[in-house]
Design an enzyme around this catalytic site. Structure first.
Site, PDB file in Angstrom:
ATOM      1  N   TYR A  52      56.156  70.148  54.565  1.00 48.21           N
ATOM      2  CA  TYR A  52      55.003  70.176  53.676  1.00 48.21           C
ATOM      3  C   TYR A  52      55.445  70.619  52.293  1.00 48.21           C
ATOM      4  O   TYR A  52      56.152  71.610  52.168  1.00 48.21           O
ATOM      5  CB  TYR A  52      53.920  71.142  54.192  1.00 48.21           C
ATOM      6  N   GLU A  54      53.180  70.357  49.195  1.00 49.44           N
ATOM      7  CA  GLU A  54      52.108  70.142  48.212  1.00 49.44           C
ATOM      8  C   GLU A  54      52.498  70.750  46.876  1.00 49.44           C
ATOM      9  O   GLU A  54      53.042  71.858  46.826  1.00 49.44           O
ATOM     10  CB  GLU A  54      50.802  70.770  48.712  1.00 49.44           C
ATOM     11  N   ASP A 198      50.124  47.116  36.180  1.00 52.55           N
ATOM     12  CA  ASP A 198      50.503  47.284  37.586  1.00 52.55           C
ATOM     13  C   ASP A 198      51.611  46.268  37.888  1.00 52.55           C
ATOM     14  O   ASP A 198      51.343  45.083  38.067  1.00 52.55           O
ATOM     15  CB  ASP A 198      49.251  47.030  38.438  1.00 52.55           C
ATOM     16  N   THR A 224      54.463  49.465  43.261  1.00 48.27           N
ATOM     17  CA  THR A 224      54.879  49.785  44.625  1.00 48.27           C
ATOM     18  C   THR A 224      56.398  49.919  44.583  1.00 48.27           C
ATOM     19  O   THR A 224      57.038  49.524  43.600  1.00 48.27           O
ATOM     20  CB  THR A 224      54.538  48.647  45.603  1.00 48.27           C
ATOM     21  N   LYS A 227      58.302  46.158  47.365  1.00 49.05           N
ATOM     22  CA  LYS A 227      58.268  44.703  47.187  1.00 49.05           C
ATOM     23  C   LYS A 227      59.611  44.274  46.606  1.00 49.05           C
ATOM     24  O   LYS A 227      60.612  44.404  47.270  1.00 49.05           O
ATOM     25  CB  LYS A 227      57.045  44.313  46.372  1.00 49.05           C
ATOM     26  N   ARG A 233      58.192  51.842  51.743  1.00 54.68           N
ATOM     27  CA  ARG A 233      56.799  51.543  51.457  1.00 54.68           C
ATOM     28  C   ARG A 233      56.181  52.713  50.682  1.00 54.68           C
ATOM     29  O   ARG A 233      56.120  53.832  51.205  1.00 54.68           O
ATOM     30  CB  ARG A 233      56.067  51.328  52.789  1.00 54.68           C
TER      31      ARG A 233
HETATM   32  C1  LIG Z   1      50.774  45.162  46.596  1.00 58.95           C
HETATM   33  C2  LIG Z   1      49.998  45.503  45.394  1.00 58.95           C
HETATM   34  C3  LIG Z   1      49.285  46.711  45.300  1.00 58.95           C
HETATM   35  C4  LIG Z   1      49.014  47.615  46.459  1.00 58.95           C
HETATM   36  O1  LIG Z   1      50.064  48.156  47.100  1.00 58.95           O
HETATM   37  P1  LIG Z   1      49.850  48.865  48.511  1.00 58.95           P
HETATM   38  O2  LIG Z   1      51.104  49.655  48.673  1.00 58.95           O
HETATM   39  O3  LIG Z   1      49.683  47.762  49.507  1.00 58.95           O
HETATM   40  O4  LIG Z   1      48.645  49.730  48.422  1.00 58.95           O
HETATM   41  C5  LIG Z   1      48.669  47.009  44.093  1.00 58.95           C
HETATM   42  N1  LIG Z   1      48.746  46.164  43.056  1.00 58.95           N
HETATM   43  C6  LIG Z   1      49.402  44.991  43.120  1.00 58.95           C
HETATM   44  C7  LIG Z   1      49.433  44.107  41.925  1.00 58.95           C
HETATM   45  C8  LIG Z   1      50.036  44.610  44.303  1.00 58.95           C
HETATM   46  O5  LIG Z   1      50.651  43.425  44.365  1.00 58.95           O
END
Ligand SMILES: *Cc1c(COP(=O)(O)O)cnc(C)c1O
Length: 414
Positions: A52, A54, A198, A224, A227, A233
């Protein structure tokens, strides 16, 4: 592999075996998926999961954090160096909580936010009504142009001036083109809005230097890490120095509880991997592969949304082939290719059916496949469509996919 769990829980051990076999034996073309290194996986499977922590390094609410502090500090430093960002928060559990952190650091419920429409390539967290972002905020959406199928920045600007959102969100999950950050910045400045980008999908391309970086242009950049970045993850928030306190406070205690220290350490491993020259080669190859696959499909009469791609993914409108996205997804599954159906701009079909299929190269490129294999896969896809009523032909195509998988072994030592 999996010796312990095999002893204690054979049912779950079987799941692990089956999933490894599945990943090995199919052509993974879901654009948001990838295969992490063994080092990343080892770190995720470590004792750091027990801790933990936090708070933030040196400011924790629990004792015994000296070593996890080292991991988080490394992850932050590496993220900042990798992306040239002033600050990094590596605690978000996912891309979605990274976005929630960025939004709530600046906005109050009811405030207006503007993002790319989900049906035009955006993400649920960019203001869709079923998502927190559409539930908490007054969300409006910009779209792509009907003719070019690329973002209509003139219209975006008009909308922004008329509606005056407090935040503009760039980025997408199914948009194959570069973004014009300069225009986004100037529109945001005109209405005094916060600009969030994003880069969940393209982060690995940005890290590898084959896609322009949003970092110099934006107040906050979210991502993220699983990807194109090919890490564990999880999520990431990069920001300018002046926004950092608000971001930190909102992620914890605002949204999340204890950070996933095993995942944060694995993010550090990932960021280090991304700084190597081999990752630049990987990023370049992802893009080359997508371009080659796109050309192969265009030659065979497929309609690519926007006419092509600048990044790692293709959005293919299959309606001219007499198929829906759903039918195409099932057909590809049948011939050993995993991909997802996807709405295309101005889609006439429902989100459960759709007219499109999204194809990505990150996972296949990690397996070592190059442009030659992309031509072969484009050909398999085309022949699958042509022979969709012919079971024997489809079985033969599936064998070709399996052969390709055998030639590029995944996790050979496992
Ligand atoms: C995949 C994705 C997310 C969300 O990611 P998670 O880890 O699945 O919550 C947010 N924004 C975009 C543009 C994405 O492609």
């Amino acid at each position: 592999m999996y010796d312990e769990v095999r002893q204690t829980d054979p049912e779950i051990a079987e799941v692990l075996d089956l999933e490894l076999a599945r990943q090995r034996n199919q052509l993974e073309m879901i654009a948001s998926e990838n295969f992490t290194s063994r080092a990343v996986m080892e770190t995720m499977g470590s004792t750091l999961t027990n801790k933990y922590a936090e708070g933030y390094p040196k400011k924790r609410y629990y004792g015994g954090c000296e070593y996890v502090d080292m991991a988080e500090t490394l992850a932050k430093k590496r993220a900042m160096a990798l992306f040239g960002a002033e600050r990094a928060n590596v605690q978000p559990h996912s891309g979605s909580t990274a976005n929630m952190t960025a939004y709530l650091a600046f906005l109050k419920p009811g405030d207006k936010i503007m993002g790319l429409s989900l049906s035009h390539g955006g993400h649920l967290t960019h203001g869709h009504p079923v998502n927190f972002s559409g539930i908490l905020f007054d969300a409006i959406h910009y779209e792509v142009d009907k003719d070019t199928e690329t973002i209509n920045y003139d219209r975006l600007r008009e909308q922004a001036l008329a509606e005056r959102p407090k935040m503009i969100v760039g980025g997408a999950s199914a948009y194959p083109r570069f973004w014009d950050y300069e225009i986004l910045r100037s529109v945001a400045d005109e209405i005094d809005a916060v600009l969030v980008f994003d880069m969940a999908h393209i982060a690995g391309l940005v890290a590898g230097g084959v896609h322009p970086s949003p970092v110099p242009h934006c107040d906050v950049v979210t991502s993220t890490t699983h990807k194109t970045l090919r890490g564990p993850r999880g999520g990431l928030v990069l920001s300018r120095k002046d926004h950092f306190k608000a971001i930190n406070k909102m992620n914890f205690p605002g949204i999340q509880g204890g950070p996933l220290m095993h995942v944060i350490a694995a993010k550090a491993v990932c960021f280090q991997e991304c700084m190597a020259d081999s990752f630049k080669t990987y990023a370049r190859q992802m893009v080359d592969n997508a371009a080659t696959l796109g050309e192969t499909l265009l030659e065979r009469g497929f309609h690519l949304v926007s006419g092509g791609t600048d990044n790692h993914l293709l959005l293919v409108n299959v309606s001219n082939k007499g198929l829906t996205g759903k039918a195409m997804e099932e057909l590809l599954e049948h011939v050993g290719i995993t991909a997802n159906k996807n709405t295309v701009p101005f889609d006439q079909e429902s989100p459960f059916v759709t007219s499109g299929i999204r194809l990505g190269t990150p996972a296949l490129t990690t397996r070592g496949m190059g442009t030659e294999e992309m031509r072969l896969i484009g050909d398999i896809i085309d022949r699958a469509v042509q022979n969709r009523e012919d079971d024997a032909a489809l079985t033969k195509l599936q064998a070709e996919s399996h052969e390709l998988c055998r030639k590029f072994p995944l996790y050979p030592g496992m």
